[in-house]
Design an enzyme around this catalytic site. Structure first.
Site, PDB file in Angstrom:
ATOM      1  N   GLU A 160     -10.491  -2.610   4.288  1.00 48.24           N
ATOM      2  CA  GLU A 160      -9.169  -2.084   4.616  1.00 48.24           C
ATOM      3  C   GLU A 160      -9.016  -0.682   4.011  1.00 48.24           C
ATOM      4  OE1 GLU A 160      -6.361  -6.005   4.944  1.00 48.24           O
ATOM      5  OE2 GLU A 160      -6.616  -5.244   2.918  1.00 48.24           O
ATOM      6  N   ASP A 184       0.780  -1.243   0.000  1.00 47.46           N
ATOM      7  CA  ASP A 184       0.000   0.000   0.000  1.00 47.46           C
ATOM      8  C   ASP A 184       0.815   1.300   0.000  1.00 47.46           C
ATOM      9  OD1 ASP A 184      -1.497  -2.160   0.863  1.00 47.46           O
ATOM     10  OD2 ASP A 184      -2.201  -1.217   2.686  1.00 47.46           O
TER      11      ASP A 184
HETATM   12  C1  FRU Z   1      -3.866  -3.678   2.795  1.00 45.21           C
HETATM   13  C2  FRU Z   1      -3.215  -4.096   4.099  1.00 45.21           C
HETATM   14  C3  FRU Z   1      -3.588  -3.125   5.196  1.00 45.21           C
HETATM   15  C4  FRU Z   1      -2.447  -3.266   6.154  1.00 45.21           C
HETATM   16  C5  FRU Z   1      -1.277  -3.477   5.227  1.00 45.21           C
HETATM   17  C6  FRU Z   1      -0.206  -4.354   5.788  1.00 45.21           C
HETATM   18  O1  FRU Z   1      -3.208  -4.141   1.665  1.00 45.21           O
HETATM   19  O2  FRU Z   1      -3.607  -5.414   4.418  1.00 45.21           O
HETATM   20  O3  FRU Z   1      -4.853  -3.359   5.778  1.00 45.21           O
HETATM   21  O4  FRU Z   1      -2.283  -2.137   6.963  1.00 45.21           O
HETATM   22  O5  FRU Z   1      -1.805  -4.039   4.048  1.00 45.21           O
HETATM   23  O6  FRU Z   1       0.918  -4.351   4.929  1.00 45.21           O
END
Ligand code: FRU
Length: 487
Positions: free
Chosen positions: A196, A22
């Site tokens: 998310e 992300d």
């Molecule tokens: C989304 C996620 C988020 C988390 C991050 C961990 O892709 O699962 O919810 O904070 O990636 O790398």
């Protein structure tokens, strides 16, 4: 980093080495430098060991890798996703002597909980100090993450996912330290298995049906797994926000991409500009770029607005951010591509940008074979990626992509074909072909498709054509090489 690998995109951001997911902490500093942080595993090419990597850019295309910005405190924890804000009025108290203070808010993931922490930067976002009183929010949950903070009049607003309850929490704060739960947005849109990375931001509003307001609120929610096409995808909701409560205008779930490789997108602080992660959790840990020492790219940067169509409500339009700083050689000069072909070969495997502006006189009637098509092929071996647009027939007004004829990666989840249909015929089709990543933008970004591709050899031959169009329509077509931002 070594950016020479054949799968390495030339104009999309990729990490120097290791694994990226992300985008995090996006902000534009007062000197005009864009800051991109990202979920980063610097020690392996699979997800895990999450840090915040960091890169900066004058134009969102030419990136300079910076030292890692946030480190996990120990081997069993990770610095998960979050956001950053500028605090020029020192609401936090961290910045008594400056107006360019930056505060990052992120999830600390530990084996027993996901808690929210903040860290502050007095050097414009290059180094951060974790707040001594961390965590700033701990509700004793293991599924509570991805805070995204914005300013609303006299207070800060943060949205966050209660991931496995399909709830987005809205919190408020006077100082970025003390947070009050204000409301919940519960079970909206497609649920998937988890929510998310929510964003709740203001963007400009345009369009025939728009009333007097010039800004509107949009909530994005990323769902994973369980997206309609499998794995992960992002959906959005236009609506009203009053500083504590969000109310969507309608109950529809709209996806921000019609293909599979656009997730966890984030908006820059106080800017209608966003970047997504161009991958999918279904196969991101297996893609063959690991042979080159890296995995995952970001999408192109996008300038967003809400278009009130007057028909189906508000759509989020994600325009390609100003490409002019990286426009290179005009390899296909402007031509009217009606019932004709245009081609170019790029043996040095640069990125290619194409733009088809379509003018359709009223009363034009299209037969069902009227198409605009493109093929991007390898020099030998016969692999290719195809796509195009159908002006009529069944399905009409439909953009499609097909990555099936590529042999560099085998996964049951790397599905081949994607399409999206529109109410009105397209008036513009833009695309960027960037080695292992292809994006198309229809009607300035009302419909976007982002697709990773893994041919065993580089795509070097680019062919465009339209066929069976009636008298009347014009397709003003041109293509450019994009400069190699890593050269
Ligand atoms: C989304 C996620 C988020 C988390 C991050 C961990 O892709 O699962 O919810 O904070 O990636 O790398």
């Amino acid at each position: 980093g070594d950016y020479t690998g054949a799968y390495r995109p030339r104009v999309h951001y990729t990490p120097p080495k290791g694994f990226m997911n992300d985008p995090n902490g996006l902000f534009l500093d007062p000197n005009g430098t864009w800051h991109l942080y990202y979920q980063y595993n610097p020690t392996d090419v699979v997800a895990g060991n999450q840090h915040w990597g960091h890169a900066t850019s004058p134009d969102l295309y030419r990136w300079t890798n910076q030292p890692i910005a946030l480190f996990p405190p120990n081997a069993t924890s990770g610095v998960f996703s979050g956001s950053a804000v500028l605090d020029p009025n020192n609401t936090s108290g961290f910045f008594p002597n400056q107006t360019d203070g930056v505060v990052a808010m992120y999830t600390l993931n530990t084996p027993t909980a996901q808690v929210q922490e903040i860290a502050y930067s007095t050097d414009g976002g290059y180094t951060f100090t974790p707040y001594e009183g961390n965590p700033v929010i701990d509700i004793g949950s293991t599924q509570f993450r991805d805070p995204k903070v914005v300013r609303y009049q006299d207070h800060w607003v943060m949205v966050i996912a209660f991931a496995s309850e399909w709830v987005i929490g809205v919190y408020t704060s006077p100082n970025l330290i003390d947070w009050t739960h204000a409301s919940n947005i519960s079970h909206i849109g497609l649920l998937g298995v988890q929510y998310e990375c929510p964003n709740l931001v203001q963007v400009p509003v345009t369009g025939s049906g728009s009333t007097k307001e010039s800004e509107g609120w949009v909530l994005t929610i990323s769902i994973n797994p369980g997206a309609p096409l499998g794995g992960s995808i992002t959906e959005y909701f236009a609506g009203e926000f009053n500083g504590t409560h969000f109310e969507p205008y309608d109950g529809a779930a709209r996806l921000s991409n019609f293909a599979k490789d656009d997730y966890a997108g984030q908006f820059f602080y106080d800017q209608p500009v966003s970047i997504g992660w161009a991958s999918n959790w279904q196969y991101t840990n297996e893609v063959p770029t690991a042979n080159e020492g890296w995995r995952s790219a970001m999408t192109l940067p996008r300038k967003n607005y809400l278009n009130n169509t007057g028909l189906g409500g508000y759509e989020l339009v994600q325009e390609i951010y100003d490409l002019s700083p990286i426009l290179g050689n005009n390899t296909i000069p402007q031509t009217n591509l009606v019932n004709s072909t245009a081609s170019t070969t790029l043996p040095n495997v640069s990125a290619l940008y194409f733009d088809a502006n379509i003018t359709i006189p009223a009363n034009s009637t299209f037969n069902s074979n009227a198409v605009f098509n493109f093929t991007f092929a390898t020099g030998t071996g016969g692999e290719s990626v195809k796509g195009g647009y159908r002006f009529a027939g069944t399905p009409a007004n439909t953009i499609w992509l097909d990555r099936g004829n590529t042999n560099g990666f085998d996964s049951p989840f790397l599905t081949d074909k994607f399409s999206a249909s529109q109410v009105n015929r397209a008036t513009r089709i833009q695309g960027v072909v960037d080695r292992s990543l292809i994006e198309v933008y229809v009607d300035g970004g009302a419909v976007v498709g982002t697709m990773v591709v893994f041919p065993t050899e580089p795509l070097v031959q680019f062919d465009f054509e339209s066929r069976n169009l009636p008298e009347g329509p014009e397709i003003s077509f041109a293509a450019w090489e994009l400069v190699d931002t890593w050269a």
